[in-house]
Design a protein around this motif. Structure first.
Motif, PDB file in Angstrom:
ATOM      1  N   ARG A  70       0.808  -1.217   0.000  1.00  0.00           N
ATOM      2  CA  ARG A  70       0.000   0.000   0.000  1.00  0.00           C
ATOM      3  C   ARG A  70       0.846   1.274   0.000  1.00  0.00           C
ATOM      4  O   ARG A  70       0.581   2.220  -0.745  1.00  0.00           O
ATOM      5  N   ASP A  91      10.758   1.919   6.804  1.00  0.00           N
ATOM      6  CA  ASP A  91      10.185   0.570   6.766  1.00  0.00           C
ATOM      7  C   ASP A  91      11.130  -0.342   7.551  1.00  0.00           C
ATOM      8  O   ASP A  91      12.326  -0.046   7.698  1.00  0.00           O
ATOM      9  N   TRP A 139      -2.110  -2.974  11.047  1.00  0.00           N
ATOM     10  CA  TRP A 139      -3.101  -2.247  11.847  1.00  0.00           C
ATOM     11  C   TRP A 139      -2.621  -1.906  13.257  1.00  0.00           C
ATOM     12  O   TRP A 139      -2.934  -0.836  13.777  1.00  0.00           O
ATOM     13  N   HIS A 142      -0.835   1.492  13.632  1.00  0.00           N
ATOM     14  CA  HIS A 142      -1.404   2.780  13.176  1.00  0.00           C
ATOM     15  C   HIS A 142      -1.441   3.825  14.302  1.00  0.00           C
ATOM     16  O   HIS A 142      -0.998   4.960  14.121  1.00  0.00           O
ATOM     17  N   VAL A 160      -6.346   2.434   6.524  1.00  0.00           N
ATOM     18  CA  VAL A 160      -7.587   1.921   7.098  1.00  0.00           C
ATOM     19  C   VAL A 160      -7.412   0.505   7.656  1.00  0.00           C
ATOM     20  O   VAL A 160      -6.653  -0.261   7.086  1.00  0.00           O
ATOM     21  N   GLU A 231       0.741  -8.925   3.259  1.00  0.00           N
ATOM     22  CA  GLU A 231      -0.284  -8.974   4.307  1.00  0.00           C
ATOM     23  C   GLU A 231      -0.427 -10.363   4.931  1.00  0.00           C
ATOM     24  O   GLU A 231      -0.945 -10.495   6.041  1.00  0.00           O
ATOM     25  N   TRP A 234       0.765 -10.754   8.525  1.00  0.00           N
ATOM     26  CA  TRP A 234       0.113 -10.179   9.714  1.00  0.00           C
ATOM     27  C   TRP A 234      -1.410 -10.147   9.676  1.00  0.00           C
ATOM     28  O   TRP A 234      -2.059 -10.197  10.713  1.00  0.00           O
TER      29      TRP A 234
HETATM   30  N1  LIG Z   1      -6.893   1.861   1.303  1.00  0.00           N
HETATM   31  C1  LIG Z   1      -6.661   0.764   0.617  1.00  0.00           C
HETATM   32  O1  LIG Z   1      -7.190   0.542  -0.465  1.00  0.00           O
HETATM   33  C2  LIG Z   1      -5.702  -0.236   1.180  1.00  0.00           C
HETATM   34  C3  LIG Z   1      -5.231  -1.294   0.381  1.00  0.00           C
HETATM   35  C4  LIG Z   1      -4.304  -2.181   0.959  1.00  0.00           C
HETATM   36  C5  LIG Z   1      -3.904  -2.022   2.256  1.00  0.00           C
HETATM   37  N2  LIG Z   1      -4.394  -0.998   3.000  1.00  0.00           N
HETATM   38  C6  LIG Z   1      -3.944  -0.762   4.383  1.00  0.00           C
HETATM   39  O2  LIG Z   1      -2.592  -0.319   4.326  1.00  0.00           O
HETATM   40  C7  LIG Z   1      -1.858  -0.801   5.430  1.00  0.00           C
HETATM   41  C8  LIG Z   1      -0.632  -1.558   4.957  1.00  0.00           C
HETATM   42  O3  LIG Z   1      -1.060  -2.656   4.166  1.00  0.00           O
HETATM   43  P1  LIG Z   1      -0.095  -3.303   3.061  1.00  0.00           P
HETATM   44  O4  LIG Z   1      -0.981  -4.049   2.131  1.00  0.00           O
HETATM   45  O5  LIG Z   1       0.824  -2.301   2.498  1.00  0.00           O
HETATM   46  O6  LIG Z   1       0.730  -4.331   3.962  1.00  0.00           O
HETATM   47  P2  LIG Z   1       2.237  -4.822   3.706  1.00  0.00           P
HETATM   48  O7  LIG Z   1       2.450  -5.935   4.642  1.00  0.00           O
HETATM   49  O8  LIG Z   1       2.431  -5.045   2.236  1.00  0.00           O
HETATM   50  O9  LIG Z   1       3.119  -3.575   4.112  1.00  0.00           O
HETATM   51  C9  LIG Z   1       3.277  -3.148   5.427  1.00  0.00           C
HETATM   52  C10 LIG Z   1       4.682  -2.574   5.552  1.00  0.00           C
HETATM   53  O10 LIG Z   1       4.845  -2.040   6.851  1.00  0.00           O
HETATM   54  C11 LIG Z   1       6.160  -2.335   7.283  1.00  0.00           C
HETATM   55  N3  LIG Z   1       6.213  -2.275   8.742  1.00  0.00           N
HETATM   56  C12 LIG Z   1       5.671  -3.116   9.658  1.00  0.00           C
HETATM   57  N4  LIG Z   1       5.928  -2.694  10.919  1.00  0.00           N
HETATM   58  C13 LIG Z   1       6.677  -1.555  10.784  1.00  0.00           C
HETATM   59  C14 LIG Z   1       7.289  -0.681  11.711  1.00  0.00           C
HETATM   60  N5  LIG Z   1       7.174  -0.847  13.034  1.00  0.00           N
HETATM   61  N6  LIG Z   1       7.999   0.372  11.234  1.00  0.00           N
HETATM   62  C15 LIG Z   1       8.124   0.587   9.888  1.00  0.00           C
HETATM   63  N7  LIG Z   1       7.567  -0.245   8.961  1.00  0.00           N
HETATM   64  C16 LIG Z   1       6.847  -1.296   9.414  1.00  0.00           C
HETATM   65  C17 LIG Z   1       6.414  -3.732   6.730  1.00  0.00           C
HETATM   66  O11 LIG Z   1       7.793  -4.041   6.663  1.00  0.00           O
HETATM   67  C18 LIG Z   1       5.754  -3.645   5.371  1.00  0.00           C
HETATM   68  O12 LIG Z   1       6.662  -3.233   4.358  1.00  0.00           O
HETATM   69  C19 LIG Z   1      -2.847  -1.631   6.229  1.00  0.00           C
HETATM   70  O13 LIG Z   1      -3.407  -0.827   7.213  1.00  0.00           O
HETATM   71  C20 LIG Z   1      -3.925  -2.002   5.230  1.00  0.00           C
HETATM   72  O14 LIG Z   1      -5.183  -2.245   5.821  1.00  0.00           O
HETATM   73  C21 LIG Z   1      -5.285  -0.107   2.481  1.00  0.00           C
END
Ligand SMILES: NC(=O)c1ccc[n+]([C@@H]2O[C@H](COP(=O)([O-])OP(=O)(O)OC[C@H]3O[C@@H](n4cnc5c(N)ncnc54)[C@H](O)[C@@H]3O)[C@@H](O)[C@H]2O)c1
Length: 457
Positions: A70, A91, A139, A142, A160, A231, A234
Motif C-alpha cells: 500500500r 520501513d 493495523w 497505526h 484503514v 499482508e 500479519w
Molecule cells: N486503502 C486501501 O485501499 C488499502 C489497500 C491495501 C492495504 N491498506 C492498508 O494499508 C496498510 C498496509 O497494508 P499493506 O498491504 O501495504 O501491507 P504490507 O504488509 O504489504 O506492508 C506493510 C509494511 O509495513 C512495514 N512495517 C511493519 N511494521 C513496521 C514498523 N514498526 N515500522 C516501519 N515499517 C513497518 C512492513 O515491513 C511492510 O513493508 C494496512 O493498514 C492495510 O489495511 C489499504
C-alpha cells in the motif's frame, strides 16, 4: 463540563445508579447501551478539530512509514502531484526503503532520508521537519505511529482502519485535539468516481430524504491472507483473535458521507452477528500440507459478519464483512430515500415514477453530476491507476487542502467513528447481537458544525 457534552460521564452515572437500585440482574436495554460506553475513556475535551483549516503552504514536505504494497502505491500517486516533496521513508526492511528512495529519485526529487533501524525507528523520522506523515503499516502500528507523529508537530494520515479498539479511537481524538494537528484516515473509497457523483446527487435531492444505506467489504482475500509475504505476514492473525467486522471503513466511509455523518447526523448504536467460520480453515486445509504451521491455526472470525447501524436521525445502515468466501468483490454502496435509490456492483439508479420497473445505468447521470474534482483531475487519476483512480484523487485532494489551507475532508472524528465498528461488532457478536452504543467522538460538536459541506472547497 456540561453533562450533555460528555456522554461518557452521563452513561457511567446512569449505569451506576440503575445497577445500584435494580441489582445487576435487572439492567434493561438502555442501560446495556449506556454501559457499552464504559470501555471508552475520553480525557477532558480541549477545543474541537472539526473544521479547523490546515495552515496554507506552497510545498508539502512529507514522510511515509511503511512502504509495502500500500505504501508503495500511495508513493506512486503522491509523486504525480505538484509541489509535494517526499523527504523521508521508513520501513522495517532496508530493501523496501531503498526501493522507495529510488522511486523518489526516479521521479526527479532529491533522495529522501531512509529509516530502517527497527520497529521504533519511525520515531527518528518524526523528528524531521515535515508537514505530514503517511502511515501504511499493519493495523496494530497505526495508533502508536499516528500519536507520535502528532506529538512531534506534524499532521498524520493513516491507512484503514485507523484504529482497532475504542481506546485507540479515543487516543487519536485526544492527541489530535491536544496537539492541534489533524489525523486523517486515508479512506480512498470516498473519492471513487461513482461515490463522489452519488454524493452530488444526494446533495441535489435526487433521492429525496435518505433513510437507508448499505455498506460492505466483500473481497476474497484467502490467497492474500495465507501468503508467506506482504499482508499474509500479519493480516490473518486477527482472524484467530477476534470475531466481528475487521475492516469496516471502505464501505462505511462513502455511506457516512451520503448521510452527512458528523454534519447533521451521527452513528448512534449498532447490533452485529457473525456466521460460523468455515472458509478460511477449509482453504488452508486444501492448500497447505499437514506439516505447514498454518494447519494448526484456529480461526474464530465468522465468515460473514452482518451489522446494522442506527443513526441519531433514525436512519439505518447495513454493514457487512466477508474476506474469506469465494464470491465477486462488492462494497454494496447503496443508498435509498423517498425519491429513489442508488446501488453499486454494478452501479445503477432507480427513480420514483420512472416508466420501467428496473434499474437504470448510472452513466445517464454522469454528465450532470460528475464531481468537479473528477472533472479537474480525472484524466491523471485514470492514468496513475490505483483502484480506478480514487487513490490519486484522494491524494491530490489532501495535498490541495494542505497547500490551500482548507480543512481536511475527513478528520479524526471520522477516523474514529468509521473504525469503531470493529470493537463494537466484536462486543455485540460476543453478546448475541446486543446493541452497542457509539461514543460521540465529536463530544457533541457535530450538532453545531458550521464549516462548509464536504468537498465544497
Ligand atoms: N486503502 C486501501 O485501499 C488499502 C489497500 C491495501 C492495504 N491498506 C492498508 O494499508 C496498510 C498496509 O497494508 P499493506 O498491504 O501495504 O501491507 P504490507 O504488509 O504489504 O506492508 C506493510 C509494511 O509495513 C512495514 N512495517 C511493519 N511494521 C513496521 C514498523 N514498526 N515500522 C516501519 N515499517 C513497518 C512492513 O515491513 C511492510 O513493508 C494496512 O493498514 C492495510 O489495511 C489499504
Amino acid at each position: 463540563m456540561a453533562e450533555d457534552h460528555d456522554p461518557h460521564n452521563i452513561s457511567r452515572r446512569k449505569f451506576m445508579t440503575r445497577t445500584a437500585i435494580g441489582g445487576a440482574g435487572l439492567i434493561i436495554a438502555n442501560d446495556v447501551l449506556s454501559s457499552n460506553l464504559l470501555a471508552a475513556t475520553p480525557k477532558p475535551a480541549t477545543q474541537t478539530m472539526m473544521g479547523v483549516p490546515f495552515e496554507a503552504r506552497e510545498q508539502v514536505r512529507m514522510g511515509i512509514i511503511g512502504v509495502g504494497g500500500r505504501g508503495s502505491s500511495l508513493l506512486r500517486d503522491l509523486l504525480a502531484v505538484d509541489n509535494v516533496e517526499v523527504r523521508a521513508i521508513c520501513d522495517l526492511l532496508p530493501e523496501k526503503v531503498e526501493r522507495a528512495q529510488k522511486a523518489v529519485t526516479d521521479g526527479g526529487q532529491p533522495k529522501p532520508a531512509g529509516f530502517s533501524g527497527g520497529e521504533w525507528d519511525f520515531k527518528n523520522l518524526n523528528q524531521l521537519d515535515l508537514d505530514i506523515v503517511y502511515i501504511a503499516t499493519p493495523w496494530n502500528w497505526h495508533v502508536p505511529m499516528a500519536v507520535d507523529v502528532m506529538k512531534n508537530g506534524k499532521h498524520a494520515a493513516v491507512e484503514v482502519p485507523a484504529a482497532t479498539t475504542l481506546e485507540e479511537c479515543w487516543d487519536l481524538v485526544n492527541s489530535s485535539e491536544a496537539t492541534r494537528k489533524h489525523c486523517v484516515i486515508l479512506e480512498n473509497c470516498c473519492y471513487g468516481s461513482n461515490e463522489m457523483m452519488v454524493l452530488q446527487m444526494v446533495r441535489d435531492g435526487s433521492f429525496g430524504e435518505i433513510t437507508h444505506g448499505e455498506a460492505a467489504y466483500i473481497h476474497d482475500l484467502r490467497g492474500v491472507l495465507t501468503a508467506n509475504e506482504g499482508e499474509g505476514l500479519w493480516r490473518r492473525f486477527p482472524h484467530m483473535k477476534r470475531n466481528g467486522n475487521l475492516y469496516p471503513t471502505h464501505g462505511l466511509g462513502p455511506v457516512a458521507h451520503y448521510m452527512d455523518i458528523h454534519r447533521s447526523d451521527r452513528f448512534d448504536y449498532m447490533v452485529s452477528v457473525s456466521s460460523n467460520q468455515a472458509s478460511l480453515s477449509a482453504y488452508v486445509k486444501s492448500n497447505f500440507a499437514d506439516a505447514d504451521p498454518k494447519r494448526a491455526e484456529k480461526y474464530i472470525c465468522g465468515d460473514m459478519n452482518t451489522s446494522i447501524i442506527k443513526t441519531v436521525q433514525g436512519r439505518t445502515i447495513l454493514l457487512q464483512h466477508d474476506v474469506v468466501n469465494p464470491r465477486p468483490y462488492s462494497r454494496l454502496n447503496l443508498i435509498s430515500g423517498t425519491k429513489g435509490a442508488f446501488a453499486d456492483y454494478p452501479a445503477r439508479v432507480f427513480m420514483d415514477g420512472q416508466k420501467e420497473d428496473d434499474w437504470q445505468k448510472i452513466d445517464a447521470f454522469r454528465e450532470k453530476y460528475e464531481h468537479p474534482l473528477w472533472k479537474t483531475a480525472g484524466e491523471m487519476a485514470r492514468k496513475t491507476g490505483g483502484h480506478g483512480g480514487m487513490d490519486y484523487i484522494m491524494n491530490y485532494r489532501l495535498m490541495d487542502c494542505l497547500k490551500r489551507g482548507l480543512p481536511p475532508d475527513i478528520d479524526v472524528y471520522d477516523a474514529a467513528a468509521w473504525s469503531a465498528p470493529t470493537p463494537l461488532s466484536e462486543r455485540s457478536v460476543a453478546e448475541n447481537g446486543a446493541p452497542q452504543k457509539f461514543p460521540d467522538f465529536t463530544r457533541d460538536h457535530w450538532k453545531a458544525r458550521s464549516d462548509s459541506p464536504l468537498f465544497a472547497g
